[in-house]
Design an enzyme around this catalytic site. Structure first.
Site, PDB file in Angstrom:
ATOM      1  N   HIS A   1      -3.341   6.200  -4.478  1.00 19.13           N
ATOM      2  CA  HIS A   1      -3.727   6.713  -3.160  1.00 19.13           C
ATOM      3  C   HIS A   1      -2.861   7.913  -2.787  1.00 19.13           C
ATOM      4  CE1 HIS A   1      -0.245   4.779  -1.352  1.00 19.13           C
ATOM      5  NE2 HIS A   1      -0.654   3.582  -1.732  1.00 19.13           N
TER       6      HIS A   1
ATOM      7  N   HIS B   1       0.976   7.757  -3.550  1.00 21.13           N
ATOM      8  CA  HIS B   1       1.399   7.939  -4.941  1.00 21.13           C
ATOM      9  C   HIS B   1       1.285   9.419  -5.329  1.00 21.13           C
ATOM     10  CE1 HIS B   1      -0.463   3.745  -4.990  1.00 21.13           C
ATOM     11  NE2 HIS B   1       0.840   3.535  -5.114  1.00 21.13           N
TER      12      HIS B   1
ATOM     13  N   CYS C   1       9.145 -11.616  -2.401  1.00 16.93           N
ATOM     14  CA  CYS C   1       7.935 -10.888  -2.005  1.00 16.93           C
ATOM     15  C   CYS C   1       7.269 -10.382  -3.275  1.00 16.93           C
ATOM     16  CB  CYS C   1       8.248  -9.718  -1.073  1.00 16.93           C
ATOM     17  SG  CYS C   1       6.786  -8.661  -0.835  1.00 16.93           S
TER      18      CYS C   1
ATOM     19  N   CYS D   1       6.634  -6.536  -3.320  1.00 14.73           N
ATOM     20  CA  CYS D   1       7.807  -5.739  -3.728  1.00 14.73           C
ATOM     21  C   CYS D   1       8.299  -6.155  -5.112  1.00 14.73           C
ATOM     22  CB  CYS D   1       8.984  -5.945  -2.769  1.00 14.73           C
ATOM     23  SG  CYS D   1       8.759  -5.308  -1.121  1.00 14.73           S
TER      24      CYS D   1
ATOM     25  N   CYS E   1       7.739 -10.254   4.679  1.00 16.17           N
ATOM     26  CA  CYS E   1       8.417  -9.101   4.081  1.00 16.17           C
ATOM     27  C   CYS E   1       8.300  -7.930   5.066  1.00 16.17           C
ATOM     28  CB  CYS E   1       7.739  -8.739   2.758  1.00 16.17           C
ATOM     29  SG  CYS E   1       8.114  -7.052   2.217  1.00 16.17           S
TER      30      CYS E   1
ATOM     31  N   HIS F   1       5.723  -5.218   3.382  1.00 16.24           N
ATOM     32  CA  HIS F   1       4.312  -5.576   3.184  1.00 16.24           C
ATOM     33  C   HIS F   1       3.715  -6.360   4.343  1.00 16.24           C
ATOM     34  CE1 HIS F   1       5.454  -4.438  -0.926  1.00 16.24           C
ATOM     35  NE2 HIS F   1       4.190  -4.080  -1.015  1.00 16.24           N
TER      36      HIS F   1
ATOM     37  N   LYS G   1       3.434   2.434   6.898  1.00 18.92           N
ATOM     38  CA  LYS G   1       3.433   3.068   5.569  1.00 18.92           C
ATOM     39  C   LYS G   1       2.016   3.014   5.016  1.00 18.92           C
ATOM     40  CE  LYS G   1       5.211   2.459   0.915  1.00 18.92           C
ATOM     41  NZ  LYS G   1       4.959   1.395  -0.035  1.00 18.92           N
TER      42      LYS G   1
ATOM     43  N   LYS H   1      -2.567   0.542   0.201  1.00 26.35           N
ATOM     44  CA  LYS H   1      -3.934   0.250  -0.195  1.00 26.35           C
ATOM     45  C   LYS H   1      -4.723  -0.335   0.977  1.00 26.35           C
ATOM     46  CE  LYS H   1      -5.723  -3.493  -2.500  1.00 26.35           C
ATOM     47  NZ  LYS H   1      -5.246  -4.733  -3.047  1.00 26.35           N
TER      48      LYS H   1
HETATM   49  N1  MSP Z   1       6.321   0.018  -9.869  1.00 21.86           N
HETATM   50  C1  MSP Z   1       7.257   0.317  -8.852  1.00 21.86           C
HETATM   51  C2  MSP Z   1       8.154   1.477  -9.243  1.00 21.86           C
HETATM   52  C3  MSP Z   1       8.927   1.290 -10.512  1.00 21.86           C
HETATM   53  S1  MSP Z   1       9.871   2.700 -10.905  1.00 21.86           S
HETATM   54  C4  MSP Z   1      10.843   2.207 -12.130  1.00 21.86           C
HETATM   55  C5  MSP Z   1       6.534   0.659  -7.560  1.00 21.86           C
HETATM   56  N2  MSP Z   1       5.294   1.103  -7.704  1.00 21.86           N
HETATM   57  S2  MSP Z   1       4.283   1.500  -6.522  1.00 21.86           S
HETATM   58  O1  MSP Z   1       2.983   1.633  -7.087  1.00 21.86           O
HETATM   59  O2  MSP Z   1       4.431   0.609  -5.423  1.00 21.86           O
HETATM   60  O3  MSP Z   1       4.672   2.966  -6.141  1.00 21.86           O
HETATM   61  C6  MSP Z   1       5.768   3.226  -5.439  1.00 21.86           C
HETATM   62  C7  MSP Z   1       5.925   4.700  -5.177  1.00 21.86           C
HETATM   63  O4  MSP Z   1       4.713   5.328  -4.767  1.00 21.86           O
HETATM   64  C8  MSP Z   1       6.853   4.902  -4.008  1.00 21.86           C
HETATM   65  O5  MSP Z   1       8.170   4.759  -4.362  1.00 21.86           O
HETATM   66  C9  MSP Z   1       6.502   6.293  -3.617  1.00 21.86           C
HETATM   67  O6  MSP Z   1       7.111   7.175  -4.508  1.00 21.86           O
HETATM   68  C10 MSP Z   1       4.984   6.281  -3.771  1.00 21.86           C
HETATM   69  N3  MSP Z   1       4.349   5.844  -2.531  1.00 21.86           N
HETATM   70  C11 MSP Z   1       3.540   4.765  -2.362  1.00 21.86           C
HETATM   71  N4  MSP Z   1       3.111   4.724  -1.065  1.00 21.86           N
HETATM   72  C12 MSP Z   1       3.638   5.743  -0.390  1.00 21.86           C
HETATM   73  C13 MSP Z   1       3.520   6.247   0.905  1.00 21.86           C
HETATM   74  N5  MSP Z   1       2.775   5.685   1.813  1.00 21.86           N
HETATM   75  N6  MSP Z   1       4.193   7.380   1.196  1.00 21.86           N
HETATM   76  C14 MSP Z   1       4.954   8.056   0.287  1.00 21.86           C
HETATM   77  N7  MSP Z   1       5.093   7.603  -0.929  1.00 21.86           N
HETATM   78  C15 MSP Z   1       4.489   6.435  -1.313  1.00 21.86           C
HETATM   79  O7  MSP Z   1       7.118   0.546  -6.526  1.00 21.86           O
END
Ligand code: MSP
Length: 537
Positions: A27, A30, A136, A139, A161, A164, A312, A315
């Site tokens: 999304h 990411h 969680c 997380c 959490c 979440h 935040k 999804k």
């Molecule tokens: N799989 C772990 C990361 C492991 S790294 C060794 C994880 N994945 S995640 O799919 O949840 O993605 C996390 C990352 O996506 C966040 O740290 C950030 O960089 C990005 N983001 C996800 N949602 C976000 C927002 N709403 N805003 C900004 N960045 C976001 O955690």
């Protein structure tokens, strides 16, 4: 890196994104981190540096396993489908120029993870123990009771959490533990000796305070499910998904496999992470590396969250906006530009369709796009499309030259060194404004009416100055907006005169007079079409 006295050999500028969970499609959040990394690495490539940009997917753990179960497929099938149908295509669509894409289910990763953990075990850094606590799954993390919040409504009476907003699960397990608690002093020393290790300052303070309160040992294995890398000395356990995931930064660049590649790439110069996963990267990851005698990264730069309705963006609260919905309306370049331009990196920011539209129209279409098309049109109209020579430069032209040099220096420092995308982009767009102001003052359309040699020399000088200024702008904006920068480059006839845009060095961008007189200037397609027109198409 000062803490270990380590110097990379052959030194690639190595940048990583988090590896994303593939429980669902990517999304806006990411894409935000991934575009940021792409801009940063394209910037360094344009400095002429050797660069390595890594992204990938995190495919183990309970969260993925449960999602796959819900969809009636195996976790591997689920991951394969999502990676090939959603993740990789989006990065391609957004022009992400990553050098590698690592998946944690690949053998090149899992074999090396086992070796790393076995090494830690052999060194006495891991022991068997028991743990009970709130977990969680969102997380994939045990929470401290003090971090939880009280549920309301459907979750009344339960502990949630804080990220979440979902109930945590009480887990009790016999696990293997990493002696993280022993690394507090060494970590504090690292933060002290390398004050830029954690960015921004607020994130650094949070981590320092957390570590100062004392660290607990970390459970690094799970035995209640099996979707993960097996613990090599006890296969009833799988390695905790975060230990597995963090190691991607090492396994993807040849850890225990390609010593030459590893020595010239590892450790990362910058790990880009969302602030939600800062502690994993700024505490656990360097401690794991210290424990195994490996060098620690140069910097962990945390971006803030994209917010929707004060929460935040995730999804479940996306309100249906996909990156593709925005790119189909605004274009890929504007998309890449908008989030970095509108939000100060490290701070939270809200996305709004209205704000994007307003900035697109005023900054991209009017200030920048119009300037490019006006200059090309005038060179066409008055000089038959051949860039004239500037023979009558004076005070006003010198101010533009200085403006470009300043924009280059500032953008280079802000984007290239400070990872301040907004500051760097603003420096370039301030210069665009300056050039617009210059044309408004010089009024080339009026000067054109003066057919005397002096009048024509002035006209030539004004248009040369504006075109040469745009040459610099194309170079500076190329890492942010590669498609439109290339279109501008072509329109200026710069490719034929100066070579490929990506080969232009940031260091040279401020040198005045590179675009040669005689270059063939053409009025190409409009860089940023008006939004109404786009909707009608
Ligand atoms: N799989 C772990 C990361 C492991 S790294 C060794 C994880 N994945 S995640 O799919 O949840 O993605 C996390 C990352 O996506 C966040 O740290 C950030 O960089 C990005 N983001 C996800 N949602 C976000 C927002 N709403 N805003 C900004 N960045 C976001 O955690």
């Amino acid at each position: 890196m000062a803490a270990t006295g380590y110097e990379k050999q052959g030194a690639a500028y190595y940048v990583t994104t988090p590896i994303y969970y593939v429980n669902d499609a990517p999304h806006l959040g990411h894409a935000y981190t991934t575009v940021a990394g792409d801009v940063l690495t394209r910037w360094h490539r344009q400095r002429g540096e050797k660069v390595w940009y890594l992204t990938g997917t995190d495919e183990h753990g309970q969260k993925i396993m449960r999602t796959a179960e819900t969809h009636g497929v195996t976790p591997q099938e689920w991951c394969d489908k999502l990676v090939s149908e959603a993740w990789k295509p989006l990065w391609e669509h957004l022009d992400i120029a990553n050098d590698d894409f690592i998946r944690t289910t690949e053998k090149r990763h899992t074999d090396r993870v086992k070796e790393f953990v076995q090494d830690l075990y052999d060194k006495g850094e891991i022991y068997k123990g028991g743990y009970e606590g709130p977990y969680c799954v969102g997380c994939e993390e045990y929470k401290l009771p003090g971090d939880l919040i009280d549920g309301e409504g459907e979750y009344a009476g339960q502990k949630l959490c804080p990220i979440h907003k979902k109930p945590v699960e009480l887990l009790k397990e016999e696990n293997y533990f990493f002696k993280l608690s022993e690394y507090g002093p060494k970590l504090l020393e690292l933060y002290e000796s390398n004050p830029g290790f954690i960015q921004p300052e607020s994130a650094r303070n949070e981590v320092v305070n957390f570590v100062k309160q004392g660290l607990q040992d970390l459970s690094i294995s799970r035995s209640t499910f099996d979707w993960g890398v097996k613990v090599p000395w006890d296969e009833k356990h799988v390695i905790y998904v975060w230990i597995d995931a963090l190691l991607n930064y090492a396994t993807a660049v040849g850890y225990n496999e390609n010593p030459e590649k590893f020595a010239s790439t590892f450790p990362a110069n910058v790990h880009l992470v969302g602030k939600d996963i800062l502690r994993f990267h700024a505490i656990i990851w360097p401690a794991m590396l210290m424990a195994n005698g490996l060098p620690v990264p140069g910097r962990v730069a945390a971006n803030g969250w994209l917010m929707v309705g004060g929460e935040k963006m995730s999804k479940s609260n996306l309100t249906g906006i996909k990156p593709q919905d925005l790119t189909s309306h605004f274009g890929v370049d504007a998309y890449r530009w908008y989030f970095l331009r509108a939000i100060s990196f490290g701070q939270d920011g809200s996305f709004s369709w209205e704000d994007f539209s307003v900035r697109y129209t005023s900054e991209l279409a009017n200030d920048y796009g119009n300037l490019a098309s006006r200059v090309a049109a005038m060179v066409g109209k008055y000089f038959g499309g051949s860039l004239p020579e500037a023979t009558a430069a004076g005070e006003a032209e010198r101010a533009v030259q200085e403006g470009l040099a300043k924009a280059v220096a500032e953008a280079d420092r802000k984007i290239g060194d400070e990872i301040d995308f907004q500051g760097g982009i603003l420096a370039v767009f301030d210069f665009v404004k300056q050039v617009n102001g210059y044309l408004t003052e010089q009024e080339p359309w009026k000067v054109a009416k003066d057919t005397s040699p002096e009048g024509q020399a002035r006209l030539a000088t004004i248009l040369y100055t504006a075109a040469e200024a745009l040459r610099g702008v194309a170079v500076l904006l190329n890492p942010v907006m590669p498609r439109t920068s290339q279109a501008l480059w072509d329109s200026l006839g710069a490719e034929a005169a100066l070579g490929a845009l990506a080969e232009q060095r940031v260091q040279d961008a401020g040198t005045w007079g590179l675009l040669p007189a005689g270059a063939t200037v053409t009025k190409g397609a409009v860089l940023f079409p008006r939004l109404e027109e786009k909707k009608d198409q």
